[in-house]
Scaffold this motif. Structure first.
Motif, PDB file in Angstrom:
ATOM      1  N   TRP A 263      -2.215  11.092 -12.580  1.00  0.00           N
ATOM      2  CA  TRP A 263      -0.820  11.000 -12.988  1.00  0.00           C
ATOM      3  C   TRP A 263       0.023  12.143 -12.433  1.00  0.00           C
ATOM      4  CZ3 TRP A 263       0.369   6.471 -14.995  1.00  0.00           C
ATOM      5  CH2 TRP A 263      -0.578   5.768 -15.734  1.00  0.00           C
TER       6      TRP A 263
ATOM      7  N   TYR B 269      -0.794   9.972   4.098  1.00  0.00           N
ATOM      8  CA  TYR B 269       0.266   9.628   3.151  1.00  0.00           C
ATOM      9  C   TYR B 269       1.527  10.403   3.513  1.00  0.00           C
ATOM     10  CZ  TYR B 269      -3.577   7.788   0.341  1.00  0.00           C
ATOM     11  OH  TYR B 269      -4.674   7.086  -0.085  1.00  0.00           O
TER      12      TYR B 269
ATOM     13  N   HIS C 247      -4.925   8.406  -7.837  1.00  0.00           N
ATOM     14  CA  HIS C 247      -5.756   8.222  -9.034  1.00  0.00           C
ATOM     15  C   HIS C 247      -5.579   9.377 -10.008  1.00  0.00           C
ATOM     16  CE1 HIS C 247      -7.541   4.914  -6.817  1.00  0.00           C
ATOM     17  NE2 HIS C 247      -7.839   5.751  -5.831  1.00  0.00           N
TER      18      HIS C 247
ATOM     19  N   LEU D 144       3.550   6.566 -11.943  1.00  0.00           N
ATOM     20  CA  LEU D 144       2.823   5.362 -11.536  1.00  0.00           C
ATOM     21  C   LEU D 144       2.422   5.439 -10.062  1.00  0.00           C
ATOM     22  CD1 LEU D 144       4.925   2.619 -13.377  1.00  0.00           C
ATOM     23  CD2 LEU D 144       2.677   3.529 -14.031  1.00  0.00           C
ATOM     24  N   TYR D 145       3.321   5.968  -9.243  1.00  0.00           N
ATOM     25  CA  TYR D 145       3.001   6.128  -7.820  1.00  0.00           C
ATOM     26  C   TYR D 145       1.818   7.070  -7.639  1.00  0.00           C
ATOM     27  CZ  TYR D 145       3.547   7.739  -2.979  1.00  0.00           C
ATOM     28  OH  TYR D 145       3.318   8.086  -1.673  1.00  0.00           O
ATOM     29  N   ASN D 146       1.850   8.198  -8.338  1.00  0.00           N
ATOM     30  CA  ASN D 146       0.742   9.151  -8.235  1.00  0.00           C
ATOM     31  C   ASN D 146      -0.571   8.529  -8.699  1.00  0.00           C
ATOM     32  OD1 ASN D 146       2.495  11.132  -7.336  1.00  0.00           O
ATOM     33  ND2 ASN D 146       2.805  12.030  -9.361  1.00  0.00           N
ATOM     34  N   ARG D 147      -0.510   7.786  -9.779  1.00  0.00           N
ATOM     35  CA  ARG D 147      -1.726   7.160 -10.311  1.00  0.00           C
ATOM     36  C   ARG D 147      -2.296   6.151  -9.333  1.00  0.00           C
ATOM     37  NH1 ARG D 147      -6.149   7.915 -13.338  1.00  0.00           N
ATOM     38  NH2 ARG D 147      -6.921   5.930 -14.193  1.00  0.00           N
ATOM     39  N   TYR D 148      -1.425   5.338  -8.766  1.00  0.00           N
ATOM     40  CA  TYR D 148      -1.880   4.314  -7.823  1.00  0.00           C
ATOM     41  C   TYR D 148      -2.390   4.936  -6.524  1.00  0.00           C
ATOM     42  CZ  TYR D 148      -1.730   0.283  -4.679  1.00  0.00           C
ATOM     43  OH  TYR D 148      -2.060  -0.691  -3.773  1.00  0.00           O
ATOM     44  N   THR D 149      -1.708   5.976  -6.064  1.00  0.00           N
ATOM     45  CA  THR D 149      -2.023   6.562  -4.752  1.00  0.00           C
ATOM     46  C   THR D 149      -3.180   7.542  -4.809  1.00  0.00           C
ATOM     47  OG1 THR D 149       0.301   6.325  -4.114  1.00  0.00           O
ATOM     48  CG2 THR D 149      -1.045   7.833  -2.804  1.00  0.00           C
TER      49      THR D 149
ATOM     50  N   THR E  45       0.851  -1.189   0.000  1.00  0.00           N
ATOM     51  CA  THR E  45       0.000   0.000   0.000  1.00  0.00           C
ATOM     52  C   THR E  45       0.884   1.236   0.000  1.00  0.00           C
ATOM     53  OG1 THR E  45      -1.785   1.157   1.189  1.00  0.00           O
ATOM     54  CG2 THR E  45      -0.115   0.055   2.526  1.00  0.00           C
ATOM     55  N   THR E  46       0.270   2.398  -0.143  1.00  0.00           N
ATOM     56  CA  THR E  46       1.031   3.642  -0.038  1.00  0.00           C
ATOM     57  C   THR E  46       0.514   4.516   1.107  1.00  0.00           C
ATOM     58  OG1 THR E  46      -0.421   4.660  -1.694  1.00  0.00           O
ATOM     59  CG2 THR E  46       1.648   3.705  -2.484  1.00  0.00           C
TER      60      THR E  46
END
Length: 585
Positions: free
Chosen positions: A285, A95, A283, A276-281, A74-75
């Protein structure tokens, strides 16, 4: 006019690199020995980094929390968020406010050391409790190793500019600037600085050889991941982009397009992990954790118009860059000498990066970045500014040696006592703790030797050995009586300034006012922060004494030959092309 000027002139003096090659041809074993000694000096600095086990801070725990969270898939740092203030609340979850680059880089190492039981070993350690040593173990990979690699790169680049002086330059950077404490703390500055400087080193290598799209692509990749680790590295990316376009034999439309394209493509690949981190965390980019910090909403991520008042505190207050590390002034002089030698693109690149960093930092709402011994956001420019110190050391040996000794003394004392001071007047505790023999724990402390002189000796032994080996690896300096006078004057000027000026000129007060504006309304309460009107008075005396010792050693070991009237080859012999001499005497 010198007597030499009236005599018939012989062949022009060879450039530094040619002269070094001639000496190497006559005595091939000596350069190899010098390189081994230089490497030993730098490795000892890295060992000194590794001996320190520093205290907790929000910045470190925020990185640590993110690493642990990612390890669990998770982040969010909800499970750990109580140990840090460097966090943001987004849609009901906590976060880390840190960029993810360092955490992603550290993750494999974290998995490896937890697999072998490092966590239980950390809890049992006698140095500190509550997993401080786990942050220390992570730091061996995340800050000690990058710090060592940075010094190795600086050594090699400095050798290009002034052969024989690279080791001294690297050791001065490693022990006499903020690189020292930041290489003992789990911050991202040293890691991102390594990547930014590596991009410059790759470009420098490409510039000195045939055009290489591959090297420029690698430089872009390093630069992109540097931005993913510390967002302000974007400034370095811009300046280096101009540097790569300055190559004269590639100024055609096709050449510019290919070079810029390789750099940009590499940079885009480097920031993919951040995207990718921004997108996953989040939603998105482009959504950054920083954008959820309330103070970052003012201006551009907390950056407003540059302020001369803030700039004066960054450079000259009791924890200012040039107050604690005055040897960087010689780096500025060395940059000018580099420009005169014909390395104009490199000198302008160094200058541009320094201007960008002091400019943006002087407009930031919290210029010193909270509790730290200096303006840590300026760390990225330090290796760039340090590289030309070798030129200044050869040209002005007296002042450079004195300021190097002062810088190493002040930085070492701050690092081993309390590097995480939060206020200008709190710097008084450095010499107070030194007098009490109260230090940060070391690996010796972990084996029961305490936090006094019995524990700190491992650091001092490694650092002292590094200084001695660096001096051994450096050509013997030419030192005249006039140079001695200049060195003594430099020493006296710094000591008086550091002891008195931050208070008498109101610079410390301006620094405290900026902390108040950032939200800490207790900053001006000197009694609360155990402060002093002249916080560096004692430290200035100690550092000045160290400068005198260095000066005495330099005088005893000086070269017997006096320098010629030109006092060097800046702007003359270095700019001429001279065929190499043969090995015949």
């Amino acid at each position: 006019m010198d007597a030499e000027a009236s005599e018939p002139q012989g062949p022009p003096a060879p450039a530094p690199g040619v002269a070094a090659a001639n000496r190497a041809a006559r005595n091939p074993g000596k350069p190899r020995r010098a390189r081994r000694v230089a490497l030993g000096a730098i490795l000892l600095v890295g060992l000194a980094f590794a001996t320190m086990i520093q205290s907790f801070s929000w910045n470190q725990t925020s990185h640590f929390d993110l690493i642990r969270a990612i390890d669990k898939g998770t982040t969010t740092i909800d499970a750990y968020q109580q140990n840090t203030g460097d966090k943001v609340l987004y849609r009901g979850h906590w976060y880390s406010a840190r960029a993810p680059g360092l955490a992603l880089f550290s993750l494999p190492f974290y998995k490896a050391i937890t697999f072998v039981g490092a966590d239980s070993l950390a809890r049992e350690s006698q140095a500190q409790r509550n997993d401080d040593e786990m942050i220390y173990f992570l730091g061996l990979w995340a800050n000690v190793l990058p710090g060592l690699l940075l010094l190795l790169l600086v050594w090699r680049v400095a050798e290009r500019f002034e052969p024989g002086y690279g080791a001294a330059t690297a050791v001065i950077l490693g022990l006499g600037t903020m690189v020292l404490p930041l290489s003992t703390l789990l911050f991202s500055h040293v890691f991102s600085t390594l990547l930014g400087f590596a991009a410059f080193a790759l470009m420098l290598r490409e510039r000195d050889g045939p055009p290489s799209i591959a090297l420029l692509g690698l430089a872009g990749l390093a630069m992109g991941y540097a931005v993913a680790s510390e967002y302000p590295l974007f400034f370095v990316a811009l300046v280096l982009g101009l540097y790569l376009l300055s190559r004269r034999d590639a100024l055609s439309a096709v050449g510019v397009l290919r070079r810029a394209g390789a750099y940009i493509v590499g940079g885009l690949l480097g920031i993919v992990p951040l995207l990718l981190y921004n997108r996953y965390t989040f939603h998105s980019w482009t959504h950054l954790a920083y954008s959820d910090v309330p103070r970052q909403h003012k201006g551009f991520f907390g950056i407003g118009a540059p302020s001369l008042k803030v700039l004066s505190t960054l450079l000259f207050d009791s924890r200012g860059l040039l107050t604690i590390s005055p040897v960087l002034l010689m780096g500025a002089i060395g940059t000018f000498l580099l420009y005169r030698r014909g390395k104009r693109a490199e000198a302008l690149t160094i200058t541009g990066i320094c201007i960008c960093y002091v400019g943006y930092n002087s407009g930031y709402y919290l210029p010193f970045g909270g509790g730290f011994m200096g303006p840590r956001f300026l760390t990225t420019m330090l290796p760039f500014l340090a590289v030309p110190i070798g030129l200044a050391l050869k040209r002005f040996p007296g002042p450079t040696v004195v300021l190097a000794a002062i810088s190493i003394t002040t930085t070492v004392v701050a690092t081993i006592t309390h590097p995480l001071v939060g206020y200008e007047n709190e710097t008084v505790v450095w010499t107070r703790y030194l007098g009490q023999g109260a230090f940060q724990p070391t690996i010796a402390s972990a084996f029961g030797l305490g936090r006094g002189w019995g524990g700190i000796w491992v650091f001092l032994l490694a650092a002292g050995g590094a200084v001695l080996l660096a001096a051994r690896a450096t050509p013997r300096l030419r030192f005249s009586s006039g140079e001695l006078g200049a060195a003594l004057l430099t020493l006296a000027a710094w000591a008086l300034f550091a002891a008195l000026a931050p208070t008498l000129l109101g610079i410390d007060h301006l620094g405290l006012e900026s902390i108040v504006k950032a939200g800490d309304h207790t900053a001006l309460n000197l009694k609360l922060h155990d402060g002093s009107r002249y916080p560096l008075a004692t430290l200035a005396a100690i550092a000045a004494a160290a400068g005198l010792v260095a000066l005495a050693a330099m005088w005893l070991l000086r070269s017997e030959r006096e320098p010629p009237s030109g006092r060097g080859d800046e702007g003359r012999g270095a700019a001429r092309s001279e065929p190499a001499l043969t090995g015949a005497q």
